[in-house]
Write a protein that holds these residues in place. Structure first.
Motif, PDB file in Angstrom:
ATOM      1  N   LYS A   1      -5.862   2.079  -0.620  1.00 38.94           N
ATOM      2  CA  LYS A   1      -6.892   1.644   0.321  1.00 38.94           C
ATOM      3  C   LYS A   1      -7.712   2.841   0.801  1.00 38.94           C
ATOM      4  CE  LYS A   1      -5.306  -2.636   0.354  1.00 38.94           C
ATOM      5  NZ  LYS A   1      -6.073  -3.784  -0.167  1.00 38.94           N
TER       6      LYS A   1
ATOM      7  N   LYS B   1     -14.678  -8.709   4.485  1.00 40.53           N
ATOM      8  CA  LYS B   1     -14.079  -8.381   3.190  1.00 40.53           C
ATOM      9  C   LYS B   1     -13.905  -6.874   3.042  1.00 40.53           C
ATOM     10  CE  LYS B   1     -15.900 -12.443   0.762  1.00 40.53           C
ATOM     11  NZ  LYS B   1     -16.861 -12.920  -0.275  1.00 40.53           N
TER      12      LYS B   1
ATOM     13  N   LYS C   1      -4.112   1.546  -8.357  1.00 40.48           N
ATOM     14  CA  LYS C   1      -3.990   0.147  -7.975  1.00 40.48           C
ATOM     15  C   LYS C   1      -3.194   0.000  -6.685  1.00 40.48           C
ATOM     16  CE  LYS C   1      -2.786  -4.401  -9.813  1.00 40.48           C
ATOM     17  NZ  LYS C   1      -2.255  -5.146 -10.981  1.00 40.48           N
TER      18      LYS C   1
ATOM     19  N   ARG D   1     -10.717  -5.420   4.429  1.00 38.62           N
ATOM     20  CA  ARG D   1      -9.484  -5.603   3.664  1.00 38.62           C
ATOM     21  C   ARG D   1      -9.193  -4.427   2.738  1.00 38.62           C
ATOM     22  NH1 ARG D   1     -11.230 -11.706   1.946  1.00 38.62           N
ATOM     23  NH2 ARG D   1     -11.327 -12.572   4.063  1.00 38.62           N
ATOM     24  N   PHE D   2     -10.216  -3.612   2.480  1.00 39.64           N
ATOM     25  CA  PHE D   2     -10.012  -2.431   1.640  1.00 39.64           C
ATOM     26  C   PHE D   2      -9.673  -1.193   2.464  1.00 39.64           C
ATOM     27  CE2 PHE D   2     -13.047  -4.932  -1.051  1.00 39.64           C
ATOM     28  CZ  PHE D   2     -12.153  -5.208  -2.068  1.00 39.64           C
TER      29      PHE D   2
ATOM     30  N   GLU E   1       0.830  -1.197   0.000  1.00 37.19           N
ATOM     31  CA  GLU E   1       0.000   0.000   0.000  1.00 37.19           C
ATOM     32  C   GLU E   1       0.870   1.254   0.000  1.00 37.19           C
ATOM     33  OE1 GLU E   1      -3.298   2.351   2.765  1.00 37.19           O
ATOM     34  OE2 GLU E   1      -2.633   0.346   3.352  1.00 37.19           O
TER      35      GLU E   1
ATOM     36  N   ILE F   1     -18.721  -5.523  -2.995  1.00 39.78           N
ATOM     37  CA  ILE F   1     -17.288  -5.718  -2.758  1.00 39.78           C
ATOM     38  C   ILE F   1     -16.509  -5.665  -4.073  1.00 39.78           C
ATOM     39  CG2 ILE F   1     -15.559  -7.425  -2.059  1.00 39.78           C
ATOM     40  CD1 ILE F   1     -16.874  -6.020   0.289  1.00 39.78           C
ATOM     41  N   GLU F   2     -17.027  -6.324  -5.101  1.00 42.59           N
ATOM     42  CA  GLU F   2     -16.353  -6.328  -6.402  1.00 42.59           C
ATOM     43  C   GLU F   2     -16.266  -4.925  -6.991  1.00 42.59           C
ATOM     44  OE1 GLU F   2     -18.514  -9.087  -8.789  1.00 42.59           O
ATOM     45  OE2 GLU F   2     -17.973 -10.822  -7.540  1.00 42.59           O
TER      46      GLU F   2
ATOM     47  N   THR G   1      -9.007   0.170  -7.820  1.00 43.54           N
ATOM     48  CA  THR G   1      -7.977  -0.146  -8.809  1.00 43.54           C
ATOM     49  C   THR G   1      -7.916   0.925  -9.889  1.00 43.54           C
ATOM     50  OG1 THR G   1      -8.238  -2.525  -8.428  1.00 43.54           O
ATOM     51  CG2 THR G   1      -7.198  -1.862 -10.487  1.00 43.54           C
TER      52      THR G   1
ATOM     53  N   GLU H   1     -13.599  -2.846  -5.245  1.00 44.47           N
ATOM     54  CA  GLU H   1     -12.267  -3.232  -5.719  1.00 44.47           C
ATOM     55  C   GLU H   1     -11.972  -2.618  -7.087  1.00 44.47           C
ATOM     56  OE1 GLU H   1      -9.494  -7.238  -5.961  1.00 44.47           O
ATOM     57  OE2 GLU H   1     -11.677  -7.449  -5.985  1.00 44.47           O
ATOM     58  N   LYS H   2     -12.954  -2.640  -7.982  1.00 46.19           N
ATOM     59  CA  LYS H   2     -12.778  -2.056  -9.316  1.00 46.19           C
ATOM     60  C   LYS H   2     -12.497  -0.556  -9.228  1.00 46.19           C
ATOM     61  CE  LYS H   2     -15.825  -5.247 -11.832  1.00 46.19           C
ATOM     62  NZ  LYS H   2     -17.120  -5.351 -12.568  1.00 46.19           N
TER      63      LYS H   2
END
Length: 264
Positions: free
Chosen positions: A137, A177, A134, A180-181, A68, A122-123, A130, A126-127
């Motif tokens: 957090k 989950k 990328k 984690r971000f 990170e 969640i997906e 990124t 993440e997208k």
């Protein structure tokens, strides 16, 4: 809108059940002596395994922290601020248009309350992260949904209460989950704002927040749900939104006379 094309929401438990492979244990009986010996050895292995697991978790944490740090290098980097917006909020479709236009770190995610799943959300997070940078957090996050004292109405038939976040597997996994971000570099606790309902308006709300903090460990998370008309509420709104546009949207949120041109 996230999840809007999904006709049937498939839960985490459904997917887990489909992929579950039944295993059989060795039916050979054990002698009493060997049973005790095996139990003692098992205790030692469990203790040793716990220590190894703890060491591995520490190593993973440091590795992720360094990744990170590398992703966030540069004086021009601003940590992202994610806004999760439930379509159940009246006039939610206009909320992405009233965010701060002078701050590209504010990232709105509008999701379909009726059809989206926790995994869809969640997906998408993440997208978006990124695409922003990328490996970065979240330091600050806003969850904009309906609810009330002691509960959050996150998805259809998925109301987060202090009891349900202890029992419902898909809800438990969502918060784990999500953790984690959250940033490992933030010198202070990462902040999650809740807007659209006053979840802290009861003792059960305090219990819910404590359970969410527990699920999101080892990350340090602070939850805030200030009243919008308070000084803390104004500070929260200004962190994510253009305050003038937010007030305009708010005054016409329940009206059919919404001035679309001012919000587009």
């Amino acid at each position: 809108m996230v999840g809007s094309r999904r006709m049937k929401a498939q839960t985490y438990a459904d997917r887990r059940a489909k992929s579950f492979n039944r295993s059989w244990s060795d039916p050979t009986p054990m002698k009493p002596d060997s049973l005790h010996g095996s139990r003692d050895n098992g205790d030692l292995q469990s203790s040793s395994g716990a220590l190894d697991e703890g060491s591995q978790e520490d190593a993973d944490w440091e590795e992720e922290r360094e990744l990170e740090r590398a992703a966030c290098e540069g004086e021009d980097f601003t940590p992202p601020k994610i806004i999760l917006i439930s379509s159940k909020v009246p006039k939610a479709e206009y909320v992405p248009n009233i965010i701060r236009r002078d701050d590209p770190s504010v990232i709105p995610i509008l999701y379909d309350h009726e059809h989206a799943t926790f995994d869809d959300i969640i997906e998408e997070i993440e997208k978006k992260l990124t695409a922003y940078r990328k490996g970065c957090k979240i330091w600050n996050m806003l969850i904009f949904c309906q609810g009330g004292p002691g509960h959050l109405y996150l998805l259809k038939n998925k109301v987060a209460t202090f009891a349900k976040v202890e029992k419902e597997e898909d809800m438990i996994q969502f918060w784990k989950k999500l953790s984690r971000f959250m940033s490992k570099l933030n010198p202070e606790a990462n902040l999650i704002h809740i807007m659209g309902c006053y979840v802290l308006g009861s003792a059960n709300g305090e219990k819910l927040i404590q359970n969410l903090k527990q699920l999101m460990r080892p990350h340090a998370i602070e939850f805030k749900s200030p009243l919008e008309l308070s000084a803390q509420g104004k500070e929260m709104i200004e962190m994510y939104f253009d305050f003038r546009l937010f007030r305009l949207w708010k005054t016409r949120q329940h009206s059919k006379l919404l001035d679309y041109d001012n919000l587009l």
